[in-house]
Design a protein around this motif. Structure first.
Motif, PDB file in Angstrom:
ATOM      1  N   GLU A   1     -17.756   0.643  37.728  1.00  0.00           N
ATOM      2  CA  GLU A   1     -16.883   1.201  36.705  1.00  0.00           C
ATOM      3  C   GLU A   1     -17.571   1.129  35.340  1.00  0.00           C
ATOM      4  O   GLU A   1     -17.827   0.053  34.821  1.00  0.00           O
ATOM      5  CB  GLU A   1     -15.553   0.428  36.653  1.00  0.00           C
ATOM      6  N   LYS A   2     -17.845   2.281  34.775  1.00  0.00           N
ATOM      7  CA  LYS A   2     -18.519   2.316  33.484  1.00  0.00           C
ATOM      8  C   LYS A   2     -17.561   2.050  32.326  1.00  0.00           C
ATOM      9  O   LYS A   2     -17.984   1.649  31.246  1.00  0.00           O
ATOM     10  CB  LYS A   2     -19.199   3.672  33.294  1.00  0.00           C
ATOM     11  N   ASN A   3     -16.262   2.279  32.573  1.00  0.00           N
ATOM     12  CA  ASN A   3     -15.289   2.053  31.495  1.00  0.00           C
ATOM     13  C   ASN A   3     -15.087   0.574  31.197  1.00  0.00           C
ATOM     14  O   ASN A   3     -14.532   0.223  30.157  1.00  0.00           O
ATOM     15  CB  ASN A   3     -13.948   2.695  31.856  1.00  0.00           C
TER      16      ASN A   3
END
Length: 218
Positions: A110-112
């Motif tokens: 997850e880049k967020n």
């Protein structure tokens, strides 16, 4: 007129001028931020007829103003060169943004979850470095004890920022201050690094000396 009387006259003149420039005790501190004004709307309605001090020049209600950032700039400043301190902190934020963006692009999950806001990371680093206790030397019966005592919130924030700057300045002199400070802030924001270890060591020392806590009141 004697020399001493002239000095006394000048002293009384300057002291009266100083008293005229200081706000009386009935004046209250101003609230500049609008979010705090909205939170304390009912309380502010009671102060309609109470004199309020003028806001200082550096206070602002823009989205670019932040109290933690302004304090950090003040601590970086040397010999009154605040413009250089502001430039150094801006470069530090730029390096933090670049590093976090690179980690976000290379991340497979997850880049967020990766925070790229440098100001938020600075606040998180300061919160992780804030000490709650400190030891003070108290002499009793010819023996000096290291007594753990709680510290104020303002003092804890000061120590956290001071430790971050000290850790950055202790590193290699070949590396620029913004780069070293960016490393320290990123480490502290993730709960690791020398500053967090320094806080933990201080808390561990307070815990080991808790038997002497009663000397604080005796």
């Amino acid at each position: 007129m004697s020399f001493l009387s002239i000095i006394a006259g000048k002293t009384s003149k300057y002291s009266s001028l100083r008293l005229m420039s200081v706000y009386p005790t009935q004046y209250v501190e101003p609230i500049v931020q609008k979010d705090k004004q909205n939170e304390q709307k009912t309380e502010l309605s009671k102060l309609y007829h109470v004199p309020i001090k003028a806001a200082v020049n550096k206070s602002s209600d823009t989205v670019f103003h932040d109290d933690t950032k302004e304090k950090m700039i003040n601590y970086i400043t040397k010999k009154g060169n605040s413009a250089l301190a502001r430039t150094l902190l801006s470069k530090t934020f730029e390096l933090i943004k670049r590093t976090q963006t690179e980690h976000m692009n290379l991340a497979k999950g997850e880049k967020n979850a990766i925070n790229t806001n440098a100001e938020t990371l600075l606040k998180q680093a300061v919160e992780n470095c804030r000490p709650l206790l400190q030891v003070t030397a108290i002499k009793r019966g010819g023996v000096t004890y290291q007594v753990p005592v709680p510290i104020t919130t303002r003092r804890s924030y000061f120590l956290a920022m001071k430790w971050l700057l000290d850790a950055a300045r202790e590193k290699e002199r070949k590396v620029s201050l913004p780069e070293k400070l960016a490393w320290e802030i990123l480490d502290a924001a993730h709960g690791q690094g020398r500053v967090v270890k320094r806080k933990d060591d201080l808390h561990r020392q307070c815990e080991s000396n808790r038997a002497y806590a009663h000397y604080r009141w005796s």
